[in-house]
Design a protein around this motif. Structure first.
Motif, short mmCIF file in Angstrom:
data_model
loop_
_atom_site.label_atom_id
_atom_site.label_comp_id
_atom_site.label_asym_id
_atom_site.label_seq_id
_atom_site.Cartn_x
_atom_site.Cartn_y
_atom_site.Cartn_z
N PRO A 39 47.55 -22.78 14.00
CA PRO A 39 46.66 -22.57 12.60
C PRO A 39 45.44 -23.19 12.80
N TYR A 40 45.33 -24.37 13.29
CA TYR A 40 43.88 -25.07 13.42
C TYR A 40 43.01 -24.31 14.78
N ARG A 41 43.94 -23.97 15.70
CA ARG A 41 43.26 -23.19 16.65
C ARG A 41 42.53 -22.04 16.19
N ARG A 42 43.37 -21.11 15.33
CA ARG A 42 42.69 -19.92 14.82
C ARG A 42 41.57 -20.24 13.87
N LEU A 43 41.60 -21.17 13.22
CA LEU A 43 40.48 -21.83 12.23
C LEU A 43 39.22 -21.96 13.06
N VAL A 44 39.49 -22.51 14.05
CA VAL A 44 38.22 -22.58 15.10
C VAL A 44 37.75 -21.47 15.34
N GLY A 45 38.70 -20.48 16.01
CA GLY A 45 38.33 -19.39 16.35
C GLY A 45 37.46 -18.50 15.08
N GLY A 46 37.77 -18.64 14.19
CA GLY A 46 37.07 -18.00 12.99
C GLY A 46 35.57 -18.57 12.83
N VAL A 47 35.66 -19.93 12.94
CA VAL A 47 34.34 -20.61 12.86
C VAL A 47 33.40 -20.35 13.91
N ARG A 48 33.92 -20.28 15.08
CA ARG A 48 33.04 -19.78 16.24
C ARG A 48 32.32 -18.55 15.96
N ILE A 49 33.23 -17.57 15.53
CA ILE A 49 32.79 -16.10 15.11
C ILE A 49 31.66 -16.10 14.15
N LEU A 50 31.90 -16.92 13.30
CA LEU A 50 30.84 -17.20 12.02
C LEU A 50 29.49 -17.77 12.80
N GLY B 119 34.83 -16.86 22.90
CA GLY B 119 35.74 -18.05 22.43
C GLY B 119 36.51 -17.79 21.17
N GLY B 120 35.96 -17.26 20.32
CA GLY B 120 36.41 -17.08 18.91
C GLY B 120 37.51 -16.19 18.86
N VAL B 121 37.41 -15.16 19.75
CA VAL B 121 38.46 -13.94 19.71
C VAL B 121 39.57 -14.44 20.71
N LEU B 122 39.51 -15.30 21.79
CA LEU B 122 40.49 -15.80 22.52
C LEU B 122 41.06 -16.84 21.72
N ALA B 123 40.63 -17.79 20.81
CA ALA B 123 40.98 -18.68 20.09
C ALA B 123 41.95 -18.17 19.20
N LEU B 124 41.61 -16.90 18.59
CA LEU B 124 42.54 -16.22 17.56
C LEU B 124 43.92 -15.59 18.37
N ARG B 125 43.82 -15.54 19.52
CA ARG B 125 44.83 -14.61 20.39
C ARG B 125 45.51 -15.73 21.40
N LEU B 126 45.09 -16.75 21.67
CA LEU B 126 45.78 -17.40 23.05
C LEU B 126 45.73 -18.79 22.53
N PRO B 127 47.00 -19.44 22.97
CA PRO B 127 47.26 -20.81 22.83
C PRO B 127 46.32 -21.91 23.31
N ALA B 128 45.71 -21.38 24.54
CA ALA B 128 44.90 -22.39 25.24
C ALA B 128 43.75 -21.69 25.81
N GLU B 129 42.74 -22.27 26.36
CA GLU B 129 41.37 -21.72 26.81
C GLU B 129 41.45 -21.56 28.17
N PRO B 130 41.14 -20.38 28.80
CA PRO B 130 40.80 -20.30 30.12
C PRO B 130 39.88 -21.03 30.85
#
Length: 231
Positions: free
Chosen positions: A16-27, A73-84
């Motif tokens: 959930p925290y990584r998804r939150l980061v993804g949303g903040v990145r998109i904003l 980065g935001g979209v991938l944070a919403l979908r993947l557990p780790a960053e490429p």
């Protein structure tokens, strides 16, 4: 005993925290893009828009990079557990560009006297030179799922600034229009001053990149795949 039962399983999805980061990145990507569009619109309405000059600034080019990197980065944070690793490498570079943009603007450019050209709205400038760099730095410090980067990746961050510098100096020599005053050899100090600024800014970019890589490696071992990667 079945070893499979005792082996920790990798997370199947982002926390959930990584998804939150993804949303903040998109904003944040949307905010930076809105600031750029607002600046362009404001200049067009006041008959002050010069596309070649506007898109020639390091701030604008690196901010457009930030829009793409933050959105991806935001979209991938919403979908993947780790960053490429490639995304982490690009984020490390754009982090360096964002921080150097904020430092150079606030130390060298903010209090320069007006040359009579169109000033425009204040808030897009603050977003691009203050808030975006600060939030991108916080993203690197606090976001989860970032891989450990190899030290050799530090030079990756210099590719774009060197290419931009070559463009800015060539354009200045051909048109006598200098993107930033400290790159103009016609200013007091001449070429020695220009070269000193270039060396100092390049050194700061390297130091920021080194700090970002060091933070990515704190308490972690570099994946063997990175050691084998010749790039």
């Amino acid at each position: 005993m079945n070893s499979a039962a005792t082996t920790p399983r990798a997370p199947e999805g982002p926390t959930p925290y990584r998804r939150l980061v993804g949303g903040v990145r998109i904003l944040l990507a949307a905010l930076v893009l809105t600031a750029i569009i607002t600046q362009i619109t404001d200049q067009i309405l006041n008959d002050a828009f010069d596309p070649a000059a506007y898109f020639g600034y390091f701030t604008i080019q690196s901010s457009l990079m930030n829009v793409v990197v933050l959105a991806v980065g935001g979209v991938l944070a919403l979908r993947l557990p780790a960053e490429p690793e490639l995304l982490a490498r690009v984020r490390m570079s754009t982090l360096a560009y964002a921080v150097i943009t904020g430092v150079v603007y606030n130390l060298l450019l903010r209090n320069l006297p007006s040359d009579g050209s169109f000033a425009g709205l204040d808030w897009p400038n603050e977003v691009l030179h203050v808030w975006a760099p600060a939030l991108i730095l916080l993203d690197w410090l606090l976001a989860p799922g970032r891989p450990a980067l190899a030290w050799k990746r530090i030079w990756f961050a210099l590719i774009y600034p060197l290419a931009w510098l070559a463009y800015a100096l060539l354009r200045g020599a051909l048109t006598d229009w200098w993107t930033y005053p400290f790159l103009n050899p016609g200013e007091p100090g001449g070429w020695p001053s220009v070269l000193l600024y270039i060396v100092v800014i390049a050194a700061v970019i390297v130091m920021i990149s080194a700090a970002a890589i060091g933070l990515s490696r704190v308490g972690r071992r570099e994946p063997a795949l990175l050691e084998a990667d010749p790039v």
